[in-house]
Design a protein around this motif. Structure first.
Motif, PDB file in Angstrom:
ATOM      1  N   TRP A  72      -6.456 -33.911 -16.888  1.00  0.00           N
ATOM      2  CA  TRP A  72      -5.462 -34.389 -15.917  1.00  0.00           C
ATOM      3  C   TRP A  72      -4.111 -33.845 -16.349  1.00  0.00           C
ATOM      4  O   TRP A  72      -3.704 -33.994 -17.505  1.00  0.00           O
ATOM      5  N   ARG A  73      -3.414 -33.197 -15.414  1.00  0.00           N
ATOM      6  CA  ARG A  73      -2.132 -32.567 -15.716  1.00  0.00           C
ATOM      7  C   ARG A  73      -1.031 -33.264 -14.935  1.00  0.00           C
ATOM      8  O   ARG A  73      -1.087 -33.331 -13.710  1.00  0.00           O
ATOM      9  N   PRO A  74      -0.010 -33.789 -15.619  1.00  0.00           N
ATOM     10  CA  PRO A  74       1.046 -34.519 -14.911  1.00  0.00           C
ATOM     11  C   PRO A  74       1.937 -33.588 -14.102  1.00  0.00           C
ATOM     12  O   PRO A  74       2.201 -32.453 -14.500  1.00  0.00           O
ATOM     13  N   ASN A  75       2.411 -34.094 -12.952  1.00  0.00           N
ATOM     14  CA  ASN A  75       3.381 -33.334 -12.163  1.00  0.00           C
ATOM     15  C   ASN A  75       4.787 -33.492 -12.710  1.00  0.00           C
ATOM     16  O   ASN A  75       5.638 -32.634 -12.488  1.00  0.00           O
ATOM     17  N   GLY A  76       5.035 -34.596 -13.405  1.00  0.00           N
ATOM     18  CA  GLY A  76       6.347 -34.870 -13.970  1.00  0.00           C
ATOM     19  C   GLY A  76       6.232 -35.276 -15.424  1.00  0.00           C
ATOM     20  O   GLY A  76       5.406 -34.752 -16.173  1.00  0.00           O
ATOM     21  N   GLU A  77       7.024 -36.267 -15.819  1.00  0.00           N
ATOM     22  CA  GLU A  77       7.076 -36.672 -17.217  1.00  0.00           C
ATOM     23  C   GLU A  77       6.117 -37.807 -17.536  1.00  0.00           C
ATOM     24  O   GLU A  77       5.820 -38.059 -18.710  1.00  0.00           O
ATOM     25  N   ARG A  78       5.643 -38.540 -16.542  1.00  0.00           N
ATOM     26  CA  ARG A  78       4.780 -39.689 -16.803  1.00  0.00           C
ATOM     27  C   ARG A  78       3.397 -39.250 -17.252  1.00  0.00           C
ATOM     28  O   ARG A  78       2.748 -38.420 -16.607  1.00  0.00           O
ATOM     29  N   THR A  79       2.933 -39.812 -18.346  1.00  0.00           N
ATOM     30  CA  THR A  79       1.598 -39.540 -18.850  1.00  0.00           C
ATOM     31  C   THR A  79       0.591 -40.444 -18.156  1.00  0.00           C
ATOM     32  O   THR A  79       0.961 -41.425 -17.494  1.00  0.00           O
ATOM     33  N   LEU A  93      -3.349 -47.981  -9.228  1.00  0.00           N
ATOM     34  CA  LEU A  93      -3.529 -47.045 -10.346  1.00  0.00           C
ATOM     35  C   LEU A  93      -4.221 -45.770  -9.874  1.00  0.00           C
ATOM     36  O   LEU A  93      -3.806 -44.662 -10.216  1.00  0.00           O
ATOM     37  N   ALA A  94      -5.285 -45.927  -9.082  1.00  0.00           N
ATOM     38  CA  ALA A  94      -6.008 -44.756  -8.583  1.00  0.00           C
ATOM     39  C   ALA A  94      -5.094 -43.865  -7.749  1.00  0.00           C
ATOM     40  O   ALA A  94      -5.113 -42.637  -7.878  1.00  0.00           O
ATOM     41  N   ARG A  95      -4.282 -44.474  -6.892  1.00  0.00           N
ATOM     42  CA  ARG A  95      -3.368 -43.685  -6.062  1.00  0.00           C
ATOM     43  C   ARG A  95      -2.310 -42.999  -6.924  1.00  0.00           C
ATOM     44  O   ARG A  95      -1.927 -41.847  -6.664  1.00  0.00           O
ATOM     45  N   ALA A  96      -1.831 -43.691  -7.950  1.00  0.00           N
ATOM     46  CA  ALA A  96      -0.821 -43.101  -8.828  1.00  0.00           C
ATOM     47  C   ALA A  96      -1.385 -41.904  -9.583  1.00  0.00           C
ATOM     48  O   ALA A  96      -0.708 -40.880  -9.746  1.00  0.00           O
ATOM     49  N   VAL A  97      -2.631 -42.016 -10.042  1.00  0.00           N
ATOM     50  CA  VAL A  97      -3.254 -40.921 -10.795  1.00  0.00           C
ATOM     51  C   VAL A  97      -3.374 -39.678  -9.920  1.00  0.00           C
ATOM     52  O   VAL A  97      -3.109 -38.554 -10.374  1.00  0.00           O
ATOM     53  N   THR A  98      -3.752 -39.855  -8.652  1.00  0.00           N
ATOM     54  CA  THR A  98      -3.928 -38.694  -7.773  1.00  0.00           C
ATOM     55  C   THR A  98      -2.604 -38.158  -7.238  1.00  0.00           C
ATOM     56  O   THR A  98      -2.525 -36.966  -6.882  1.00  0.00           O
ATOM     57  N   SER A  99      -1.567 -38.980  -7.180  1.00  0.00           N
ATOM     58  CA  SER A  99      -0.291 -38.519  -6.632  1.00  0.00           C
ATOM     59  C   SER A  99       0.646 -37.972  -7.698  1.00  0.00           C
ATOM     60  O   SER A  99       1.524 -37.164  -7.385  1.00  0.00           O
ATOM     61  N   GLU A 100       0.469 -38.391  -8.956  1.00  0.00           N
ATOM     62  CA  GLU A 100       1.390 -37.979 -10.010  1.00  0.00           C
ATOM     63  C   GLU A 100       0.789 -36.971 -10.982  1.00  0.00           C
ATOM     64  O   GLU A 100       1.373 -36.678 -12.027  1.00  0.00           O
ATOM     65  N   GLY A 101      -0.351 -36.433 -10.637  1.00  0.00           N
ATOM     66  CA  GLY A 101      -0.966 -35.413 -11.477  1.00  0.00           C
ATOM     67  C   GLY A 101      -2.178 -34.827 -10.778  1.00  0.00           C
ATOM     68  O   GLY A 101      -2.541 -35.231  -9.674  1.00  0.00           O
ATOM     69  N   TRP A 102      -2.802 -33.869 -11.441  1.00  0.00           N
ATOM     70  CA  TRP A 102      -3.962 -33.198 -10.845  1.00  0.00           C
ATOM     71  C   TRP A 102      -4.840 -32.650 -11.961  1.00  0.00           C
ATOM     72  O   TRP A 102      -4.454 -32.602 -13.124  1.00  0.00           O
ATOM     73  N   GLY A 103      -6.024 -32.232 -11.602  1.00  0.00           N
ATOM     74  CA  GLY A 103      -6.937 -31.642 -12.579  1.00  0.00           C
ATOM     75  C   GLY A 103      -8.375 -31.759 -12.137  1.00  0.00           C
ATOM     76  O   GLY A 103      -8.676 -32.079 -10.975  1.00  0.00           O
TER      77      GLY A 103
END
Length: 572
Positions: A72-79, A93-103
């Motif tokens: 999982w690669r963050p789009n910004g600074e949040r891990t 949480l699931a929505r945050a994981v898919t919106s704030e990163g990718w992989g």
């Protein structure tokens, strides 16, 4: 020794609600897997994770009871750990994981008030099947035969699903033809304790976002994605087919990888219409990179080759070109390389020649969609009259839309408010999920399909299709974006190679095996295929000119899958 699909797989076991006999069986099977080369990488809070002897996806804890398989690669600074701490609600949480990163990942966690929760990334790169038995929950992408003893009591071949796969091979993208076994869709979040699943990421939700009309922005997204996906790989083997998508992929790859770590391969057919070497050479010369050319042999498909393609949880339809599949798998193994492809480019860049793009242009309020010159240009591209294009442009106002599948992928549902060509793009993108599935290449090395990654999908889904087809031609926006990196021969090309005669000849040579395999097989015995009809189809005259050249071999793979799983289930 040929690798099994499960060698690269994972198995997650949630024992929190399991009964005594199930617990004892889990202990025995876990010991058997460990003796067979599997690794127990996590065993905390009644949840175990086992990885196959050739597993290529790393696993790590990112929270108290939160486990990530893959990257999982963050789009910004949040891990990812920060997102776990900030989002107590599981759907949030699931929505945050898919919106704030990718992989490419599957994300698991367990809550005290429920069972296992699972998020599958929007690319669908890692498969995710699950079932329950005696309180035990099992999740896996490719489980080994030892785990068959834990399959649901009602497990059996689902002949209705097999029949659907026979008609539409894409049905296998989201279905396993085993009763009692379900799968989580790409972008899906499942609460396995409550037996619920929702889509937290859908292509339709991307359309309508702010989009970037600067072609350079697409180049930046593709470059950044390929650089990230190939980071750390000492050798990358990229197939240079002679088409646009593979040329774009290779051009971006060479922006981040030294040529010494890249091997370009072109497979060419024995007849002129299937020989793309001139185009592949033009690309390699333009990029100043060496090219390896490999002749596609004209030889019969063997029953043993089909048998290997029936070993996974789904039929390995991606391996039907058996000689190519085996050759590329061997190259990947010898070089310990990863495979980079341009698959999915036709969907994200919009290759379909359709008059519906005029309706999409009108949908966004651009009345240039009705300009005579535009109508004529679209008509020339789609081989329709300007009047037919005008009817398509105005069609949605009168309830006219492209038809949908009988069993639509969740991505295709509730898309009635989208313009018609965008719906077509999403349907094609859903079908592209098949590119992640099992084949010999996938067993030999990681398959990297950058155009099916979340960043590239989202960038192109946000763009209206008439902009993707700017210039009234297929993939016009991509051609414009990458024009400096493309040979004029590729950039201006309007036709494609044709391997129909090659595959027809392969089918003809394979006829004795195919007749025996299918006419005396389980599909015929169960009435899934009409034995008399197939007897008429399986003739020299029909196969040599069959336009659906791979279809008969797909049926052969499905037959092998059924035989393999009937044998596995009988040994439980």
């Amino acid at each position: 020794m040929t690798a099994k699909p499960s060698d690269t797989g994972y198995v997650v076991l949630d024992r929190s609600q399991a009964a005594g006999k199930a617990l004892a069986l889990v202990q025995t099977l876990t010991a058997d897997l460990l003796n067979g080369g599997w690794s127990l990488v996590w065993d905390v809070g009644e949840i175990s994770l086992l990885l196959g002897p050739r597993a290529r996806h790393a696993a790590r804890l990112v929270g108290p009871k939160h486990l990530l398989i893959g990257d999982w690669r963050p789009n910004g600074e949040r891990t990812l750990s920060a997102l776990v701490g900030l989002n107590r609600d599981p759907v949030a949480l699931a929505r945050a994981v898919t919106s704030e990163g990718w992989g490419n990942y599957v994300f698991f966690w367990r809550a005290d008030d429920s069972g296992l929760r699972v998020l599958r990334d929007p690319s669908g790169a890692i498969d995710c099947a699950h079932w329950r038995r005696d309180g035990l929950t099992v999740v896996s992408d490719q489980w080994p035969a030892e785990i068959d003893a834990l399959l649901p009591r009602e497990v059996a071949i689902d002949w209705e699903a097999v029949g659907r796969m026979l008609v539409h091979s894409q049905y296998s993208v989201r279905h396993v033809a085993l009763r009692g076994v379900r799968t989580i869709d790409a972008g899906g979040f499942a609460d396995l304790g409550r037996c619920t699943e929702i889509a937290v990421w859908r292509p339709k939700d991307v359309f309508g976002r702010r989009y970037e009309t600067d072609p350079d922005a697409l180049v930046e997204v593709v470059d950044r994605t390929i650089a990230s996906l190939t980071h750390g790989a000492p050798t990358v083997i990229a197939e240079l087919s002679g088409g646009l998508d593979s040329a774009i992929t290779v051009a971006s790859l060479l922006q981040c990888k030294p040529r010494s770590g890249v091997q370009l391969v072109n497979y060419y057919g024995p007849w002129i219409e299937g020989d793309e070497r001139a185009y592949a050479r033009a690309t390699s010369a333009h990029l100043e990179a060496e090219l390896t050319e490999v002749a596609k042999p004209v030889q019969a498909v063997l029953a043993s080759e089909l048998a290997r393609l029936g070993q996974g949880i789904r039929p390995a339809f991606q391996g039907v070109d058996t000689t190519y599949d085996a050759d590329m798998a061997a190259r990947l193994s010898r070089r310990r390389a990863v495979s980079l492809t341009g698959q999915g480019g036709d969907a994200v860049f919009f290759q379909q020649a359709t008059p519906w793009i005029a309706a999409d242009r009108l949908f966004r309020g651009d009345f240039g969609a009705l300009h005579p010159r535009y109508l004529a240009n679209v008509g020339r591209w789609t081989r329709r009259s300007a009047w037919a294009v005008a009817r398509a442009a105005l069609g949605p106002m009168f309830g006219q839309r492209p038809g949908m599948d009988d069993d639509p992928h969740p991505w295709n549902r509730a898309t009635g408010d989208l313009p018609p060509a965008k719906r077509m793009q999403i349907r094609q993108l859903a079908n592209c999920q098949v590119f992640w599935r099992d084949c010999l290449r996938a067993r030999a090395a990681p398959l990297i399909h950058p155009f099916l990654s979340q960043p590239v999908m989202e960038h192109c889904l946000a763009l209206p299709t008439d902009l993707l087809a700017v210039g009234e031609r297929d993939r016009g926006f991509a051609r414009k974006a990458f024009k400096e990196r493309l040979s004029p021969m590729i950039r201006d090309r309007r036709n494609k190679g044709d391997l129909t005669r090659y595959y027809g000849r392969i089918n003809q040579l394979s006829l004795p095996m195919l007749r025996k395999h299918l006419l005396k097989g389980r599909l015929a015995e169960e009435g899934v295929v009409d034995r008399e009809l197939f007897s008429a189809v399986l003739t020299d005259d029909h196969l040599i000119w069959d336009g659906q050249h791979n279809r008969i071999v797909l049926v052969g793979v499905l037959e092998s899958w059924v035989r393999n799983w009937e044998a596995r289930l009988s040994r439980r």
